[in-house]
Write a protein that holds these residues in place. Structure first.
Motif, PDB file in Angstrom:
ATOM      1  N   CYS A 179      -3.998   5.841   9.961  1.00 16.19           N
ATOM      2  CA  CYS A 179      -4.150   4.393   9.358  1.00 16.19           C
ATOM      3  C   CYS A 179      -3.220   4.586   8.408  1.00 16.19           C
ATOM      4  O   CYS A 179      -2.136   3.819   7.853  1.00 16.19           O
ATOM      5  N   ALA A 180      -3.235   5.245   7.502  1.00 19.84           N
ATOM      6  CA  ALA A 180      -2.449   6.182   6.596  1.00 19.84           C
ATOM      7  C   ALA A 180      -1.518   6.166   6.869  1.00 19.84           C
ATOM      8  O   ALA A 180      -0.211   5.874   6.317  1.00 19.84           O
ATOM      9  N   LEU A 181      -1.034   7.382   7.492  1.00 20.53           N
ATOM     10  CA  LEU A 181       0.333   7.378   7.969  1.00 20.53           C
ATOM     11  C   LEU A 181       1.450   6.192   8.612  1.00 20.53           C
ATOM     12  O   LEU A 181       2.338   6.205   8.538  1.00 20.53           O
ATOM     13  N   ASP A 182       0.475   5.292   9.635  1.00 18.96           N
ATOM     14  CA  ASP A 182       1.359   4.043  10.404  1.00 18.96           C
ATOM     15  C   ASP A 182       1.622   3.565   8.687  1.00 18.96           C
ATOM     16  O   ASP A 182       2.627   3.066   8.048  1.00 18.96           O
ATOM     17  N   PHE A 213       1.015  -1.127  -9.882  1.00 20.29           N
ATOM     18  CA  PHE A 213       0.210  -2.252 -10.230  1.00 20.29           C
ATOM     19  C   PHE A 213      -0.835  -1.354  -8.212  1.00 20.29           C
ATOM     20  O   PHE A 213       0.368  -0.474  -7.380  1.00 20.29           O
ATOM     21  N   TYR A 214      -1.649  -2.142  -8.264  1.00 18.16           N
ATOM     22  CA  TYR A 214      -2.261  -2.089  -6.724  1.00 18.16           C
ATOM     23  C   TYR A 214      -2.284  -2.938  -6.320  1.00 18.16           C
ATOM     24  O   TYR A 214      -2.343  -4.098  -6.104  1.00 18.16           O
ATOM     25  N   VAL A 215      -2.817  -2.437  -4.796  1.00 21.62           N
ATOM     26  CA  VAL A 215      -2.001  -3.312  -3.254  1.00 21.62           C
ATOM     27  C   VAL A 215      -3.190  -3.565  -3.168  1.00 21.62           C
ATOM     28  O   VAL A 215      -3.646  -2.133  -2.260  1.00 21.62           O
ATOM     29  N   LYS A 216      -4.169  -4.589  -2.611  1.00 24.54           N
ATOM     30  CA  LYS A 216      -5.312  -4.229  -1.662  1.00 24.54           C
ATOM     31  C   LYS A 216      -5.057  -4.701  -0.132  1.00 24.54           C
ATOM     32  O   LYS A 216      -4.550  -5.823  -0.233  1.00 24.54           O
ATOM     33  N   LEU A 217      -5.506  -3.344   1.047  1.00 26.59           N
ATOM     34  CA  LEU A 217      -5.049  -4.400   2.193  1.00 26.59           C
ATOM     35  C   LEU A 217      -6.197  -5.008   2.714  1.00 26.59           C
ATOM     36  O   LEU A 217      -6.065  -5.570   3.703  1.00 26.59           O
ATOM     37  N   GLY A 218      -6.990  -4.288   2.527  1.00 24.92           N
ATOM     38  CA  GLY A 218      -8.496  -4.527   3.693  1.00 24.92           C
ATOM     39  C   GLY A 218      -8.601  -3.746   4.418  1.00 24.92           C
ATOM     40  O   GLY A 218      -8.507  -2.991   4.501  1.00 24.92           O
ATOM     41  N   GLN A 219      -9.232  -4.246   5.205  1.00 23.32           N
ATOM     42  CA  GLN A 219      -9.235  -3.609   6.775  1.00 23.32           C
ATOM     43  C   GLN A 219      -8.098  -2.816   7.493  1.00 23.32           C
ATOM     44  O   GLN A 219      -7.547  -3.859   7.451  1.00 23.32           O
ATOM     45  N   PRO A 220      -8.130  -2.084   8.139  1.00 21.29           N
ATOM     46  CA  PRO A 220      -6.441  -2.086   9.210  1.00 21.29           C
ATOM     47  C   PRO A 220      -6.149  -2.842   9.396  1.00 21.29           C
ATOM     48  O   PRO A 220      -6.394  -2.132  10.854  1.00 21.29           O
ATOM     49  N   ASP A 221      -6.179  -4.031   9.613  1.00 20.90           N
ATOM     50  CA  ASP A 221      -6.005  -4.678  10.850  1.00 20.90           C
ATOM     51  C   ASP A 221      -4.662  -5.761  10.242  1.00 20.90           C
ATOM     52  O   ASP A 221      -4.477  -5.461   8.864  1.00 20.90           O
TER      53      ASP A 221
END
Length: 267
Positions: A179-182, A213-221
Protein backbone atom coordinates in the motif's frame (compact mmCIF):
# COMPACT_ATOMS: atom_id res chain seq x y z
CA UNK A 1 23.47 -51.09 -103.66
CA UNK A 2 22.36 -49.79 -100.21
CA UNK A 3 25.11 -48.39 -98.05
CA UNK A 4 25.29 -50.10 -94.68
CA UNK A 5 26.69 -48.38 -91.64
CA UNK A 6 28.71 -50.51 -89.35
CA UNK A 7 29.19 -49.91 -85.62
CA UNK A 8 32.84 -49.01 -86.14
CA UNK A 9 32.06 -46.36 -88.74
CA UNK A 10 29.32 -44.88 -86.48
CA UNK A 11 31.80 -44.54 -83.63
CA UNK A 12 34.27 -42.82 -85.90
CA UNK A 13 31.54 -40.42 -86.90
CA UNK A 14 30.83 -39.68 -83.27
CA UNK A 15 34.44 -38.91 -82.67
CA UNK A 16 34.39 -36.42 -85.50
CA UNK A 17 31.50 -34.41 -84.03
CA UNK A 18 32.83 -34.20 -80.45
CA UNK A 19 33.82 -30.76 -79.28
CA UNK A 20 37.43 -30.26 -78.51
CA UNK A 21 38.12 -30.18 -74.72
CA UNK A 22 38.99 -26.82 -73.19
CA UNK A 23 42.40 -26.15 -71.81
CA UNK A 24 42.55 -26.47 -68.02
CA UNK A 25 43.58 -23.38 -66.05
CA UNK A 26 46.89 -23.58 -64.39
CA UNK A 27 46.93 -23.22 -60.60
CA UNK A 28 47.80 -19.70 -59.34
CA UNK A 29 50.91 -20.67 -57.45
CA UNK A 30 51.60 -17.07 -56.49
CA UNK A 31 48.22 -16.79 -54.75
CA UNK A 32 48.67 -20.13 -53.02
CA UNK A 33 52.12 -19.15 -51.74
CA UNK A 34 50.81 -15.74 -50.61
CA UNK A 35 47.93 -17.32 -48.67
CA UNK A 36 50.34 -19.77 -47.06
CA UNK A 37 52.70 -17.03 -45.88
CA UNK A 38 49.77 -14.90 -44.67
CA UNK A 39 48.42 -17.78 -42.60
CA UNK A 40 51.88 -18.35 -41.12
CA UNK A 41 52.25 -14.66 -40.25
CA UNK A 42 48.71 -14.49 -38.79
CA UNK A 43 49.18 -17.59 -36.64
CA UNK A 44 52.52 -16.26 -35.42
CA UNK A 45 50.93 -12.92 -34.55
CA UNK A 46 48.10 -14.61 -32.63
CA UNK A 47 50.55 -16.82 -30.76
CA UNK A 48 52.65 -13.76 -29.88
CA UNK A 49 49.58 -11.78 -28.75
CA UNK A 50 48.49 -14.49 -26.32
CA UNK A 51 52.00 -15.11 -24.94
CA UNK A 52 53.62 -11.70 -24.76
CA UNK A 53 53.82 -10.14 -21.27
CA UNK A 54 53.17 -6.74 -22.87
CA UNK A 55 49.45 -7.61 -22.98
CA UNK A 56 49.18 -8.81 -19.38
CA UNK A 57 46.68 -6.78 -17.35
CA UNK A 58 48.55 -4.37 -15.06
CA UNK A 59 45.78 -1.95 -14.09
CA UNK A 60 42.02 -2.27 -13.37
CA UNK A 61 39.97 0.91 -13.06
CA UNK A 62 36.75 0.55 -11.02
CA UNK A 63 33.99 3.18 -11.22
CA UNK A 64 30.47 3.64 -9.85
CA UNK A 65 30.90 1.88 -6.50
CA UNK A 66 29.12 3.73 -3.68
CA UNK A 67 26.87 1.61 -1.47
CA UNK A 68 28.12 -1.90 -2.18
CA UNK A 69 31.16 -3.51 -0.59
CA UNK A 70 34.12 -1.84 -2.30
CA UNK A 71 36.62 -4.42 -1.07
CA UNK A 72 34.53 -7.25 -2.47
CA UNK A 73 34.17 -5.56 -5.85
CA UNK A 74 37.93 -4.93 -5.88
CA UNK A 75 38.57 -8.58 -5.05
CA UNK A 76 36.53 -9.75 -8.04
CA UNK A 77 38.09 -7.14 -10.34
CA UNK A 78 41.61 -7.97 -9.18
CA UNK A 79 41.16 -11.52 -10.47
CA UNK A 80 41.91 -10.06 -13.92
CA UNK A 81 45.40 -8.89 -12.89
CA UNK A 82 48.28 -10.70 -14.59
CA UNK A 83 46.08 -12.37 -17.20
CA UNK A 84 46.42 -11.76 -20.90
CA UNK A 85 44.04 -8.94 -21.80
CA UNK A 86 42.69 -10.95 -24.76
CA UNK A 87 41.92 -14.05 -22.70
CA UNK A 88 40.22 -12.34 -19.72
CA UNK A 89 36.74 -13.79 -19.17
CA UNK A 90 34.65 -10.71 -18.53
CA UNK A 91 31.43 -12.66 -18.04
CA UNK A 92 32.69 -14.50 -14.96
CA UNK A 93 33.78 -11.25 -13.28
CA UNK A 94 30.44 -9.61 -14.15
CA UNK A 95 28.52 -12.55 -12.72
CA UNK A 96 30.49 -12.39 -9.47
CA UNK A 97 29.84 -8.66 -9.00
CA UNK A 98 26.16 -8.95 -9.97
CA UNK A 99 25.61 -11.19 -6.92
CA UNK A 100 25.82 -8.06 -4.73
CA UNK A 101 22.34 -6.81 -3.86
CA UNK A 102 23.18 -3.16 -4.52
CA UNK A 103 24.37 -3.77 -8.08
CA UNK A 104 21.94 -3.31 -10.97
CA UNK A 105 24.35 -3.83 -13.88
CA UNK A 106 28.08 -4.20 -14.64
CA UNK A 107 30.10 -3.40 -17.73
CA UNK A 108 33.71 -4.44 -18.26
CA UNK A 109 35.97 -3.29 -21.09
CA UNK A 110 39.52 -3.46 -22.35
CA UNK A 111 41.86 -0.49 -22.69
CA UNK A 112 44.82 -1.76 -24.68
CA UNK A 113 47.54 -2.67 -24.16
CA UNK A 114 47.32 -3.57 -20.43
CA UNK A 115 44.32 -1.94 -18.74
CA UNK A 116 40.79 -3.08 -17.89
CA UNK A 117 37.86 -0.97 -16.67
CA UNK A 118 34.84 -1.94 -14.59
CA UNK A 119 31.71 0.26 -14.59
CA UNK A 120 29.25 -0.59 -11.81
CA UNK A 121 25.69 0.81 -11.89
CA UNK A 122 23.99 0.64 -8.50
CA UNK A 123 20.27 0.46 -7.80
CA UNK A 124 18.39 3.68 -7.11
CA UNK A 125 16.13 3.67 -4.03
CA UNK A 126 12.52 4.78 -4.25
CA UNK A 127 11.88 4.56 -0.51
CA UNK A 128 13.34 3.60 2.85
CA UNK A 129 11.33 1.01 4.78
CA UNK A 130 11.61 0.64 8.56
CA UNK A 131 9.99 -1.42 11.29
CA UNK A 132 11.40 0.83 14.00
CA UNK A 133 14.68 -1.07 14.35
CA UNK A 134 16.05 -1.64 10.84
CA UNK A 135 16.04 0.61 7.78
CA UNK A 136 16.35 -0.71 4.25
CA UNK A 137 16.67 1.02 0.91
CA UNK A 138 13.96 -0.30 -1.37
CA UNK A 139 12.85 -0.08 -4.99
CA UNK A 140 9.23 0.53 -5.89
CA UNK A 141 8.89 -3.16 -6.79
CA UNK A 142 9.55 -4.06 -3.14
CA UNK A 143 13.16 -5.25 -3.54
CA UNK A 144 15.25 -4.33 -0.49
CA UNK A 145 18.93 -4.03 -1.36
CA UNK A 146 20.89 -2.05 1.24
CA UNK A 147 20.74 -1.36 4.97
CA UNK A 148 21.13 2.23 6.22
CA UNK A 149 21.47 3.69 9.71
CA UNK A 150 19.27 6.74 9.23
CA UNK A 151 16.59 8.17 6.90
CA UNK A 152 17.83 9.36 3.52
CA UNK A 153 17.10 12.94 2.48
CA UNK A 154 14.78 13.24 -0.51
CA UNK A 155 13.50 9.65 -0.27
CA UNK A 156 10.17 8.80 1.44
CA UNK A 157 10.44 6.86 4.70
CA UNK A 158 7.89 4.06 5.06
CA UNK A 159 7.18 3.11 8.67
CA UNK A 160 5.25 -0.14 9.00
CA UNK A 161 3.75 -1.86 12.03
CA UNK A 162 3.03 -5.33 10.63
CA UNK A 163 5.57 -8.14 10.46
CA UNK A 164 7.94 -8.02 7.53
CA UNK A 165 11.42 -9.53 7.30
CA UNK A 166 13.73 -6.64 6.46
CA UNK A 167 16.75 -8.16 4.75
CA UNK A 168 18.76 -7.16 1.66
CA UNK A 169 17.86 -9.26 -1.34
CA UNK A 170 14.34 -9.97 -0.07
CA UNK A 171 11.06 -8.66 -1.49
CA UNK A 172 8.94 -6.64 0.95
CA UNK A 173 5.44 -7.83 0.09
CA UNK A 174 3.33 -7.27 3.20
CA UNK A 175 -0.01 -5.51 2.74
CA UNK A 176 1.26 -2.36 4.45
CA UNK A 177 4.40 -2.15 2.31
CA UNK A 178 2.46 -2.74 -0.91
CA UNK A 179 0.00 0.00 0.00
CA UNK A 180 2.80 2.41 0.91
CA UNK A 181 4.60 1.70 -2.39
CA UNK A 182 1.40 2.48 -4.27
CA UNK A 183 1.35 5.85 -2.51
CA UNK A 184 5.00 6.45 -3.43
CA UNK A 185 4.26 5.73 -7.11
CA UNK A 186 1.16 7.94 -7.16
CA UNK A 187 2.99 10.74 -5.37
CA UNK A 188 5.78 10.60 -7.94
CA UNK A 189 3.33 10.87 -10.83
CA UNK A 190 1.38 13.70 -9.21
CA UNK A 191 4.59 15.43 -8.05
CA UNK A 192 3.56 15.38 -4.39
CA UNK A 193 6.55 15.64 -2.07
CA UNK A 194 5.99 13.00 0.59
CA UNK A 195 8.58 12.78 3.36
CA UNK A 196 7.15 9.93 5.45
CA UNK A 197 4.38 7.32 5.24
CA UNK A 198 3.22 5.84 8.56
CA UNK A 199 0.83 2.90 8.89
CA UNK A 200 -0.39 1.93 12.37
CA UNK A 201 -1.61 -1.45 13.65
CA UNK A 202 -5.19 -0.63 12.60
CA UNK A 203 -4.06 0.07 9.04
CA UNK A 204 -4.65 3.83 9.18
CA UNK A 205 -2.27 5.78 6.93
CA UNK A 206 -0.73 9.16 7.63
CA UNK A 207 1.58 11.16 5.35
CA UNK A 208 4.19 13.67 6.44
CA UNK A 209 4.67 16.14 3.62
CA UNK A 210 8.02 17.83 2.97
CA UNK A 211 6.36 21.20 3.60
CA UNK A 212 5.63 20.15 7.19
CA UNK A 213 1.92 19.34 7.42
CA UNK A 214 0.19 16.00 7.81
CA UNK A 215 -2.27 14.15 5.60
CA UNK A 216 -4.63 11.61 7.12
CA UNK A 217 -5.64 9.04 4.54
CA UNK A 218 -7.34 6.60 6.89
CA UNK A 219 -7.87 3.05 5.73
CA UNK A 220 -6.10 1.79 2.58
CA UNK A 221 -9.07 2.16 0.25
CA UNK A 222 -9.63 4.68 -2.54
CA UNK A 223 -5.95 5.64 -2.24
CA UNK A 224 -5.79 6.96 -5.79
CA UNK A 225 -8.88 9.14 -5.21
CA UNK A 226 -7.54 10.46 -1.92
CA UNK A 227 -4.19 11.35 -3.47
CA UNK A 228 -5.99 13.14 -6.31
CA UNK A 229 -7.97 15.15 -3.73
CA UNK A 230 -4.72 16.09 -2.02
CA UNK A 231 -3.22 17.22 -5.32
CA UNK A 232 -6.32 19.28 -6.15
CA UNK A 233 -6.37 20.90 -2.70
CA UNK A 234 -2.72 21.96 -2.97
CA UNK A 235 -3.21 23.26 -6.50
CA UNK A 236 -6.37 25.18 -5.55
CA UNK A 237 -4.84 26.58 -2.38
CA UNK A 238 -1.01 26.45 -2.43
CA UNK A 239 -0.84 28.21 0.95
CA UNK A 240 -2.52 25.18 2.54
CA UNK A 241 0.87 23.59 3.11
CA UNK A 242 1.82 26.56 5.34
CA UNK A 243 -1.55 27.30 6.94
CA UNK A 244 -2.71 23.81 7.86
CA UNK A 245 -1.61 21.45 10.59
CA UNK A 246 -3.23 18.58 8.75
CA UNK A 247 -5.81 17.69 6.14
CA UNK A 248 -8.08 14.72 6.73
CA UNK A 249 -9.03 12.74 3.63
CA UNK A 250 -10.23 9.65 5.46
CA UNK A 251 -13.67 10.32 4.00
CA UNK A 252 -13.04 11.44 0.40
CA UNK A 253 -16.54 12.87 0.07
CA UNK A 254 -16.03 15.19 3.06
CA UNK A 255 -12.38 16.30 3.37
CA UNK A 256 -11.51 18.64 6.25
CA UNK A 257 -8.40 20.52 7.27
CA UNK A 258 -7.28 22.11 10.52
CA UNK A 259 -5.62 25.55 10.26
CA UNK A 260 -2.70 26.48 12.51
CA UNK A 261 -4.48 29.64 13.72
CA UNK A 262 -7.28 27.62 15.29
CA UNK A 263 -4.77 25.40 17.01
CA UNK A 264 -2.87 28.39 18.41
CA UNK A 265 -6.05 30.07 19.70
CA UNK A 266 -7.18 26.84 21.30
CA UNK A 267 -3.90 26.61 23.19
Amino acid sequence: MRHTTTKSSARRGERLVRKPSRNRKRPNYRLIISCFFMSVVLSSAITYAFRTPNLDVKNVNIQGVGMCDKQLVKKYADSMYGKNILSVRKSSVCSAIMVLNEVESVKIGRDFPDKMWVQVTERKPDAVVTDGTKRMLMQDDGLMFHRVDRPVSGIPLIKISDFQVLQPGKIANSDQVCCALDIVKIAKVKKLKVDKISIDHDGDICLNMVSGFYVKLGQPDDISRKMSLLQSALEYRPSLAREAIYIDLSCPSAPVWKPKVVAQNAS
